[in-house]
Scaffold this motif. Structure first.
Motif, PDB file in Angstrom:
ATOM      1  N   PHE A 143       0.842  -1.204   0.000  1.00  0.00           N
ATOM      2  CA  PHE A 143       0.000   0.000   0.000  1.00  0.00           C
ATOM      3  C   PHE A 143       0.870   1.245   0.000  1.00  0.00           C
ATOM      4  O   PHE A 143       0.646   2.188  -0.784  1.00  0.00           O
ATOM      5  CB  PHE A 143      -0.927   0.004   1.217  1.00  0.00           C
ATOM      6  CG  PHE A 143      -1.778   1.238   1.326  1.00  0.00           C
ATOM      7  CD1 PHE A 143      -2.975   1.338   0.626  1.00  0.00           C
ATOM      8  CD2 PHE A 143      -1.388   2.308   2.132  1.00  0.00           C
ATOM      9  CE1 PHE A 143      -3.757   2.490   0.713  1.00  0.00           C
ATOM     10  CE2 PHE A 143      -2.162   3.459   2.223  1.00  0.00           C
ATOM     11  CZ  PHE A 143      -3.348   3.541   1.506  1.00  0.00           C
ATOM     12  N   VAL A 144       1.881   1.265   0.865  1.00  0.00           N
ATOM     13  CA  VAL A 144       2.767   2.430   0.944  1.00  0.00           C
ATOM     14  C   VAL A 144       3.574   2.585  -0.341  1.00  0.00           C
ATOM     15  O   VAL A 144       3.687   3.681  -0.896  1.00  0.00           O
ATOM     16  CB  VAL A 144       3.713   2.312   2.159  1.00  0.00           C
ATOM     17  CG1 VAL A 144       4.712   3.468   2.170  1.00  0.00           C
ATOM     18  CG2 VAL A 144       2.911   2.298   3.457  1.00  0.00           C
ATOM     19  N   TYR A 145       4.101   1.477  -0.833  1.00  0.00           N
ATOM     20  CA  TYR A 145       4.970   1.542  -2.010  1.00  0.00           C
ATOM     21  C   TYR A 145       4.230   2.066  -3.238  1.00  0.00           C
ATOM     22  O   TYR A 145       4.788   2.821  -4.038  1.00  0.00           O
ATOM     23  CB  TYR A 145       5.561   0.158  -2.311  1.00  0.00           C
ATOM     24  CG  TYR A 145       6.621   0.203  -3.369  1.00  0.00           C
ATOM     25  CD1 TYR A 145       7.942   0.518  -3.040  1.00  0.00           C
ATOM     26  CD2 TYR A 145       6.314  -0.031  -4.710  1.00  0.00           C
ATOM     27  CE1 TYR A 145       8.932   0.585  -4.019  1.00  0.00           C
ATOM     28  CE2 TYR A 145       7.303   0.041  -5.693  1.00  0.00           C
ATOM     29  CZ  TYR A 145       8.593   0.350  -5.332  1.00  0.00           C
ATOM     30  OH  TYR A 145       9.569   0.427  -6.303  1.00  0.00           O
ATOM     31  N   HIS A 146       2.971   1.693  -3.380  1.00  0.00           N
ATOM     32  CA  HIS A 146       2.215   2.072  -4.575  1.00  0.00           C
ATOM     33  C   HIS A 146       1.403   3.360  -4.392  1.00  0.00           C
ATOM     34  O   HIS A 146       0.787   3.833  -5.350  1.00  0.00           O
ATOM     35  CB  HIS A 146       1.293   0.931  -4.994  1.00  0.00           C
ATOM     36  CG  HIS A 146       2.038  -0.288  -5.459  1.00  0.00           C
ATOM     37  ND1 HIS A 146       2.764  -0.306  -6.624  1.00  0.00           N
ATOM     38  CD2 HIS A 146       2.185  -1.517  -4.899  1.00  0.00           C
ATOM     39  CE1 HIS A 146       3.329  -1.495  -6.777  1.00  0.00           C
ATOM     40  NE2 HIS A 146       3.000  -2.249  -5.748  1.00  0.00           N
TER      41      HIS A 146
ATOM     42  N   GLU B  62      -9.000  -4.899   2.881  1.00  0.00           N
ATOM     43  CA  GLU B  62      -8.111  -4.112   2.046  1.00  0.00           C
ATOM     44  C   GLU B  62      -7.795  -2.793   2.745  1.00  0.00           C
ATOM     45  O   GLU B  62      -8.694  -2.154   3.313  1.00  0.00           O
ATOM     46  CB  GLU B  62      -8.727  -3.850   0.677  1.00  0.00           C
ATOM     47  CG  GLU B  62      -8.910  -5.100  -0.173  1.00  0.00           C
ATOM     48  CD  GLU B  62      -7.596  -5.824  -0.436  1.00  0.00           C
ATOM     49  OE1 GLU B  62      -6.588  -5.137  -0.725  1.00  0.00           O
ATOM     50  OE2 GLU B  62      -7.579  -7.066  -0.347  1.00  0.00           O
ATOM     51  N   ILE B  63      -6.554  -2.400   2.705  1.00  0.00           N
ATOM     52  CA  ILE B  63      -6.120  -1.186   3.393  1.00  0.00           C
ATOM     53  C   ILE B  63      -6.539   0.055   2.602  1.00  0.00           C
ATOM     54  O   ILE B  63      -6.291   0.158   1.399  1.00  0.00           O
ATOM     55  CB  ILE B  63      -4.599  -1.195   3.597  1.00  0.00           C
ATOM     56  CG1 ILE B  63      -4.209  -2.353   4.529  1.00  0.00           C
ATOM     57  CG2 ILE B  63      -4.122   0.137   4.170  1.00  0.00           C
ATOM     58  CD1 ILE B  63      -2.707  -2.521   4.694  1.00  0.00           C
ATOM     59  N   LEU B  64      -7.167   1.001   3.313  1.00  0.00           N
ATOM     60  CA  LEU B  64      -7.592   2.258   2.694  1.00  0.00           C
ATOM     61  C   LEU B  64      -6.782   3.447   3.194  1.00  0.00           C
ATOM     62  O   LEU B  64      -6.835   4.527   2.601  1.00  0.00           O
ATOM     63  CB  LEU B  64      -9.079   2.501   2.968  1.00  0.00           C
ATOM     64  CG  LEU B  64     -10.051   1.417   2.469  1.00  0.00           C
ATOM     65  CD1 LEU B  64     -11.477   1.806   2.815  1.00  0.00           C
ATOM     66  CD2 LEU B  64      -9.896   1.207   0.972  1.00  0.00           C
TER      67      LEU B  64
ATOM     68  N   PRO C 107      -0.786  11.084   7.252  1.00  0.00           N
ATOM     69  CA  PRO C 107      -1.175   9.729   6.850  1.00  0.00           C
ATOM     70  C   PRO C 107      -1.219   9.570   5.324  1.00  0.00           C
ATOM     71  O   PRO C 107      -1.265  10.553   4.590  1.00  0.00           O
ATOM     72  CB  PRO C 107      -2.563   9.572   7.455  1.00  0.00           C
ATOM     73  CG  PRO C 107      -3.121  10.959   7.523  1.00  0.00           C
ATOM     74  CD  PRO C 107      -1.936  11.845   7.789  1.00  0.00           C
ATOM     75  N   LEU C 108      -1.205   8.309   4.897  1.00  0.00           N
ATOM     76  CA  LEU C 108      -1.397   7.977   3.489  1.00  0.00           C
ATOM     77  C   LEU C 108      -2.788   7.388   3.336  1.00  0.00           C
ATOM     78  O   LEU C 108      -3.132   6.418   4.012  1.00  0.00           O
ATOM     79  CB  LEU C 108      -0.350   6.955   3.032  1.00  0.00           C
ATOM     80  CG  LEU C 108       1.116   7.380   3.118  1.00  0.00           C
ATOM     81  CD1 LEU C 108       2.024   6.222   2.730  1.00  0.00           C
ATOM     82  CD2 LEU C 108       1.395   8.601   2.249  1.00  0.00           C
ATOM     83  N   VAL C 109      -3.580   7.983   2.455  1.00  0.00           N
ATOM     84  CA  VAL C 109      -4.977   7.581   2.287  1.00  0.00           C
ATOM     85  C   VAL C 109      -5.257   7.308   0.816  1.00  0.00           C
ATOM     86  O   VAL C 109      -4.865   8.098  -0.050  1.00  0.00           O
ATOM     87  CB  VAL C 109      -5.921   8.684   2.816  1.00  0.00           C
ATOM     88  CG1 VAL C 109      -7.369   8.331   2.533  1.00  0.00           C
ATOM     89  CG2 VAL C 109      -5.711   8.887   4.312  1.00  0.00           C
TER      90      VAL C 109
ATOM     91  N   GLN D  25       2.190   9.216  -2.762  1.00  0.00           N
ATOM     92  CA  GLN D  25       3.089   9.887  -1.824  1.00  0.00           C
ATOM     93  C   GLN D  25       3.767   8.896  -0.866  1.00  0.00           C
ATOM     94  O   GLN D  25       4.235   9.282   0.213  1.00  0.00           O
ATOM     95  CB  GLN D  25       2.331  10.938  -1.004  1.00  0.00           C
ATOM     96  CG  GLN D  25       2.094  12.252  -1.729  1.00  0.00           C
ATOM     97  CD  GLN D  25       0.935  12.163  -2.706  1.00  0.00           C
ATOM     98  OE1 GLN D  25      -0.105  11.567  -2.403  1.00  0.00           O
ATOM     99  NE2 GLN D  25       1.099  12.748  -3.888  1.00  0.00           N
ATOM    100  N   GLY D  26       3.832   7.642  -1.259  1.00  0.00           N
ATOM    101  CA  GLY D  26       4.437   6.634  -0.397  1.00  0.00           C
ATOM    102  C   GLY D  26       5.867   6.993  -0.032  1.00  0.00           C
ATOM    103  O   GLY D  26       6.642   7.448  -0.876  1.00  0.00           O
ATOM    104  N   ASN D  27       6.224   6.821   1.231  1.00  0.00           N
ATOM    105  CA  ASN D  27       7.561   7.184   1.706  1.00  0.00           C
ATOM    106  C   ASN D  27       8.010   6.220   2.799  1.00  0.00           C
ATOM    107  O   ASN D  27       7.202   5.520   3.411  1.00  0.00           O
ATOM    108  CB  ASN D  27       7.577   8.629   2.219  1.00  0.00           C
ATOM    109  CG  ASN D  27       6.616   8.834   3.386  1.00  0.00           C
ATOM    110  OD1 ASN D  27       6.977   8.599   4.534  1.00  0.00           O
ATOM    111  ND2 ASN D  27       5.376   9.249   3.083  1.00  0.00           N
TER     112      ASN D  27
END
Length: 337
Positions: free
Chosen positions: A20-23, A58-60, A88-90, A26-28
């Protein structure tokens, strides 16, 4: 759609979290499960994790924060602050999910930290009204971004002439840079950073942070430690976090008695070159202070070129009385030091 908020990382599939973060656009690195593990293994650090998932698990959205203390016990409580980098990443910037995360985070943070600070890595103005609703205030704060897609010749040209001369002097003095590949090198690097922070009257994280980062992030090539040497002397260090094409300037410093060997000038330039050679496109120089205040660190970083980015910060004081006591205590601590 049924949404569920969870703060238990055991209920989250780590691979799904990492993906989720990688894709995410703004993933960091600061929102990854690997950084959670680093914080978990660091003395006086406590990670906070909040996630929103749907009925299919599934992560949102995710948020990773870290509560930092200088000491344990009551004195430690007076130094407890919660820091969030790049979160946060949303998914799809869903405002409902964003609110759920921030609401749950506030419930946790107000019991664990005197204040919270969101250190933005991109423009978060679209969420400003939500932060306002939850009691956060916005402050301008600068970053400096180096575009490593430029040719080495152009990067060199954009370095200030004085800085170019100091890099040349470093090489003339036979100062050189090499990667630190063993834990012993990391421990020696920490001694340099400790001296730098002591001289500046600033607290520094425990050695366990740097060892944990080396052990957890190192095998995945998510961190690099570079040392500056002159003869047999280890005189400076820069710690770089590496993730998805971006290098983050994490910690850096050099011994005062060896500044005439110009390690602080040579280290960033050598990292720029290394980054280009290894396919990285961005060097994030990190904090450059408030735009309306003089800041020596910003002046130093600007001489390497790059662009100023004003992403700002959102901050909230959870415990006002303790905050005032802590602020006064920190000034006293600096005088004593």
């Amino acid at each position: 759609m049924e949404l569920k908020v969870t703060t238990d990382i055991n209920k989250i599939n780590k691979k799904k979290w990492a993906d989720f973060v990688y894709h995410h656009p703004q993933g960091n690195i600061f929102q990854t499960p690997e950084m959670y593990e680093v914080y978990e293994n660091t003395k006086n650090y406590q990670p906070i994790f909040v996630s929103v998932i749907d009925e299919k698990d599934e992560i949102l959205g995710v948020l990773l924060a870290v509560v930092q203390r200088e000491y344990r016990g009551l004195i430690g409580d007076l130094s407890a602050r919660s820091i969030i980098w790049g979160g946060p990443l949303v998914k799809d910037n869903n405002l409902k999910v964003f609110k759920l995360i921030l609401r749950e985070y506030n419930k946790i943070a107000k019991k664990k930290a005197i204040y919270s600070q969101f250190r933005n890595l991109w423009d978060m103005q679209k969420f400003k009204d939500i932060f306002d609703d939850f009691g956060y205030y916005y402050e301008e704060h600068l970053n400096i971004i180096i575009d490593l897609r430029k040719s080495e010749e152009l990067l060199w040209k954009e370095v200030h002439s004085k800085r170019r001369n100091e890099i040349r002097r470093a090489l003339k003095e036979k100062t050189f840079v090499q990667e630190l590949k063993k834990i012993g090198g990391v421990e020696k690097a920490y001694q340099i950073l400790y001296e730098v922070y002591k001289y500046a009257n600033l607290p520094i994280a425990d050695l366990s942070l740097f060892k944990s980062a080396f052990q957890v992030l190192g095998p995945k090539k998510m961190i690099k430690y570079f040392g500056a040497f002159n003869g047999n002397e280890f005189i400076g260090v820069i710690c770089i976090l590496a993730y998805r094409g971006t290098l983050y300037d994490w910690y850096a410093g050099s011994l005062k008695k060896h500044l005439n060997k110009y390690p602080n000038d040579l280290l960033p330039w050598e990292v720029f070159k290394w980054g280009k050679e290894n396919g990285y496109t961005v060097f994030d120089f990190g904090g450059a202070g408030k735009p309306d205040e003089e800041y020596g660190v910003r002046d130093y970083k600007k001489k390497f070129g790059g662009q100023l980015a004003n992403y700002g910060r959102f901050e909230k004081i959870h415990q006002p009385v303790k905050f005032k006591v802590a602020k006064a205590g920190f000034k006293l601590w600096q005088k004593v030091k």
